[in-house]
Design an enzyme around this catalytic site. Sequence first.
Site, PDB file in Angstrom:
ATOM      1  N   HIS A  37      -9.625   1.964   0.542  1.00 53.42           N
ATOM      2  CA  HIS A  37      -9.297   2.744   1.732  1.00 53.42           C
ATOM      3  C   HIS A  37     -10.586   2.820   2.558  1.00 53.42           C
ATOM      4  CE1 HIS A  37      -5.887   3.973  -0.669  1.00 53.42           C
ATOM      5  NE2 HIS A  37      -5.451   4.831   0.240  1.00 53.42           N
ATOM      6  N   GLU A  70     -10.669   5.745   7.583  1.00 48.22           N
ATOM      7  CA  GLU A  70      -9.456   6.440   8.017  1.00 48.22           C
ATOM      8  C   GLU A  70      -9.869   7.683   8.807  1.00 48.22           C
ATOM      9  OE1 GLU A  70      -5.159   7.937   6.195  1.00 48.22           O
ATOM     10  OE2 GLU A  70      -6.783   7.381   4.825  1.00 48.22           O
ATOM     11  N   HIS A  80       0.860  -1.190   0.000  1.00 47.83           N
ATOM     12  CA  HIS A  80       0.000   0.000   0.000  1.00 47.83           C
ATOM     13  C   HIS A  80       0.893   1.236   0.000  1.00 47.83           C
ATOM     14  CE1 HIS A  80      -3.873   2.104   1.422  1.00 47.83           C
ATOM     15  NE2 HIS A  80      -2.953   3.059   1.378  1.00 47.83           N
ATOM     16  N   HIS A 105       1.650   5.253  -2.333  1.00 43.57           N
ATOM     17  CA  HIS A 105       1.099   6.287  -3.229  1.00 43.57           C
ATOM     18  C   HIS A 105       2.273   6.924  -3.970  1.00 43.57           C
ATOM     19  CE1 HIS A 105      -3.074   6.411  -1.590  1.00 43.57           C
ATOM     20  NE2 HIS A 105      -2.471   5.934  -0.510  1.00 43.57           N
TER      21      HIS A 105
END
Length: 447
Positions: free
Chosen positions: A231, A234, A80, A82
């Site tokens: 996701h 969060e 995971h 970005h």
Amino acid sequence: MTTTVKIPTTGWYVLGNARLHQSLTPDLDGPVDRDGFALVDIAVADGRIKGIAPRGDRPEPPRAIDLAGRIVLPRFVDCHTHLDKGHIWPRMPNPDGSFMGALDAAGSDRLVHWSAEDVARRMDFSLRTAYAHGTKAIRTHLDSIAPQEEISWPVFAEMREQWRGRIELQAASLIGIEGVREETWFAKLARRVAEARGVLGAVTYMVPDLDVLLDRVFRAAIDCGLDLDFHADETEDLAAVSLRRIAEAALRHRFEGKILVGHCCALSRQPDREVKVTLDRAAAAGLGVVSLPMCNLYLQDRRADGTTPRWRGVTLLHEMKVRGIPVAVASDNTRDPFYAYGDLDMLEVYRTATRVLHFDHPVADWPRAVAATPADMMGLDGVGTLTVGGPADLVIFRGRSWTELLSRPEADRIVVRDGRAIERKLPDYDELDDLMGGTNGYRGAEV
């Protein structure tokens, strides 16, 4: 006395007196210590592991290399990240360290700067960093809000080809769940993801039509033959139960692909009865969960009044693991508005997770959370373990125990790919100065 380790560039050799962990070495034979390590000899030839045997008589140097009890791990799997956001902090920092500050800053930077060249150069910088630290496979989320998907997905495809054989690279689409309401556009995105052999992903919120939108995501994944990556939750909001909703959607659709869900922070704040229902359904649905301890420590419970945070944002990995839910930890963001720090170093991730999530007393099989388990979540066969007949892709550390390994950065680790030590040169930040407006991270300061 410090032992110098030099890996031969040709022929066969034996890594003698190496310390392997039983959870990452299916062929391990012999006694293990209380942390799960065994002292073994590892025979390497033609880029592959030819044998793993209990420590014994070894060939004479130069073909025998005495590691003096150093820990050897498989190369890491980071499931995971970005990469498309990485290293934009110098030109677009988070103004207050908050989650909303991160969203606004990253969105603004994307609109102004994310050309194909900008994304490609920052992604390549990140991949060189991860490779030098010992990572073998990475899944990156790609912001796929129109028109960015027309830029980032072709860049990803090119980057995957450039890095083939060094890092296995996967990508998952990243859009807010509300974007799924645009049925025509979302169907087009799903086809683009399928053409790129990617993973379909979204960020879930507790919107009124969440179940309807999740059904649409699952139907698209089934139609296109895609795995899913979400996701979820969060936040510290007790009402955030989209992890449960995802599990229920998977059960409704009898989904047979892999589903990975990241963050799930709110779960750690909810009542035990609610937690039990959610985890039982997640287990029944076959979900996997990844916690992102470094990023969530940075963002969660950051208080505008300057008071100390009271909870630390990680999810309930121990409770999940007991139920048979596969769990992992990963890097998440790196030097962007969501996390100002980080270096895509999975040893740093595991060190942080051990301290925050208590991956110790006992160590048990927690090392799988940065190697074998995320490899399985990503559908990568033969990755994340050290096996006889498998590739000699490994990392040699100085530490001889967990307390030694996790107490220092291990900056001089040796990364071995196909039996040969790679050149571990980390890229310099100044390579990106022109993309950052020449700031080098010091906005408004004289350099």
